[in-house]
Scaffold this active site. Structure first.
Site, PDB file in Angstrom:
ATOM      1  N   ARG A  90      25.837 -18.747   5.561  1.00  0.00           N
ATOM      2  CA  ARG A  90      26.291 -19.936   6.417  1.00  0.00           C
ATOM      3  C   ARG A  90      26.956 -20.890   5.618  1.00  0.00           C
ATOM      4  NH1 ARG A  90      22.472 -23.429  10.842  1.00  0.00           N
ATOM      5  NH2 ARG A  90      24.206 -24.886  11.247  1.00  0.00           N
ATOM      6  N   CYS A 164      21.636 -18.567  24.925  1.00  0.00           N
ATOM      7  CA  CYS A 164      21.887 -20.041  24.203  1.00  0.00           C
ATOM      8  C   CYS A 164      21.109 -20.875  24.860  1.00  0.00           C
ATOM      9  CB  CYS A 164      23.387 -20.029  24.739  1.00  0.00           C
ATOM     10  SG  CYS A 164      23.923 -21.488  23.730  1.00  0.00           S
ATOM     11  N   TYR A 244      30.560 -27.752  21.475  1.00  0.00           N
ATOM     12  CA  TYR A 244      31.322 -27.094  20.783  1.00  0.00           C
ATOM     13  C   TYR A 244      32.822 -27.217  21.068  1.00  0.00           C
ATOM     14  CZ  TYR A 244      27.227 -24.592  18.940  1.00  0.00           C
ATOM     15  OH  TYR A 244      26.198 -24.158  18.317  1.00  0.00           O
TER      16      TYR A 244
END
Length: 421
Positions: A90, A164, A244
């Site tokens: 990551r 999600c 996002y």
């Protein structure tokens, strides 16, 4: 009822355990198996999980194992929450795209593609082993990038639904602002995973009063601040975008910010070490407050609701899930995976009807869906050219010089995880 969590050694897991304990009437788990190859982490997490169950009076059995086949044998549902390459991968996903002037993020853009390439083959292997051992089990995917991973699972014929926590977070945020319970709030939630908009906020259910205009008028500043987007943008859009969307609506601003502070991966890695130390305390018998900063807030409620619906035990009547489009959004292919409200039952999710989508949002969805097509092809078949095409198609990349540089960096940083490289 038996549930299995693959990636059970994750620091996320106590959030899930807490939900299973609190909501045992909704989802009566008799056996919970935590599967993870990281034995030391698994021991710490498993110990805390048993103490949480004991404190809350849950008599279910918690088993820890590194044996995937044994862990999924007889499971009614298998939850996937794994991170191929760990926080080290990551960290790379969030770093090397910045060298090309692009957003470094683990689920979208070039970093998101890298994660998909590492993850899809591993998840498909796990799913095939689940199918061989227990073909009737539902697979609930919480592994990012959820849309691409879920599409890979569905394309391979698995009984899979993607999950999600973005929608359930908005539901609780809006409920607090409105002074109602979360169960009173129904979201008109539409888009792709990590590319969604709340186009309506209804009280009482899908046919209830839409109070989104009132929310934006009375609480627009608060909502905008949470999203790190300007209030006038929300007023002009007339919807609430997922956080996002800031990577798309303020790309260059975000790139500048990311270049001046530690990566989120570095923050999370430090947090994980602290959490694991806490988990090792034999006196700890509840999820620590620090876990809320780790991410995945309300994941447990969403997971319990979804598992209960799929297994016929109840749960909320409508849930936001990732599932096949099949005409729900007519401007996308039928086999695209979309994130929308659905009625969830033992036969899987059935998306609710979605009103006509503003071209401003539909256009971006269509472009990212095309990218996801190419990303999945690269994940399944490999090859530098497929990686390049996927990057060129992504709206956060889009220029051939960027795509060339990012392709080289992606392969260099992920070679150990790419069988074809």
């Amino acid at each position: 009822m038996k549930l299995t969590v693959v990636g059970g050694g994750s620091t996320y897991t106590p959030e899930l355990i807490d939900g299973f304990a609190r909501l045992r009437d909704t989802l009566p788990v008799e056996e919970l198996v935590l599967v993870d190859p990281a034995a030391e982490r698994l021991e710490l997490v498993g110990g805390l999980a048993r103490r949480i169950f004991a404190k809350q009076g849950h008599d279910g059995r918690i088993v820890t194992t590194s044996d995937l086949d044994a862990g999924v044998d007889g499971a009614d549902a298998v939850l996937l929450q794994l991170r191929v390459g760990g926080q080290a991968a990551r960290q790379q996903d969030e770093t090397w795209p910045l060298e090309c002037g692009c957003v470094g993020q683990e689920t979208t853009g070039a970093g998101g593609l890298a994660k998909a390439l590492r993850t899809v083959p591993v998840v498909l292997d796990i799913a095939e082993r689940v199918r061989r051992t227990n073909p009737h089990a539902w697979i609930i995917d919480f592994t990012n990038p959820v849309g691409i991973v879920t599409r890979a699972l569905l394309q391979a014929g698995h009984k899979a639904v993607g999950l999600c926590n973005v929608a359930i977070g908005f539901q609780r945020k809006f409920a607090g602002l409105l002074g109602v319970t979360p169960a009173d709030v129904h979201l008109d939630h539409v888009g792709l995973n990590h590319l969604t908009w709340e186009t309506g906020v209804r009280l009482g259910g899908p046919e209830g009063e839409d109070v989104l205009p009132k929310l934006l008028t009375g609480h627009g500043d608060t909502i905008a601040a949470d999203l790190h987007l300007p209030r006038p943008l929300l007023d002009r859009l007339g919807v609430v975008p997922s956080y996002y969307l800031r990577y798309f609506y303020a790309h260059d601003e975000v790139v500048r910010e990311l270049g001046t502070k530690p990566s989120r991966a570095a923050e999370v890695a430090a947090m994980e070490q602290e959490l694991l130390q806490m988990y090792g305390d034999p006196g700890l018998d509840e999820k620590p407050g620090l876990l809320a900063k780790r991410g995945g807030a309300y994941y447990s409620e969403a997971a319990v609701d979804l598992a209960a619906g799929l297994l016929g035990g109840g749960g909320s009547p409508y849930q936001v899930v990732n599932t096949l489009n099949r005409g729900t959004l007519p401007f996308l292919p039928g086999d695209a995976v979309i994130e929308v409200q659905a009625a969830v039952g033992p036969n899987g999710p059935t998306p609710l009807a979605v009103p006509a989508v503003d071209p401003l949002f539909a256009g971006l969805m269509a472009q990212v869906t095309a990218y996801e097509d190419l990303a999945l092809a690269a994940a399944l078949r490999g090859g530098r050219d497929r990686v390049f095409k996927a990057l060129l198609a992504h709206p956060l990349v889009g220029q051939y010089a960027y795509a060339e540089g990012l392709t080289d960096r992606l392969i260099a940083h992920n070679r150990e995880h790419l069988a074809w490289a």
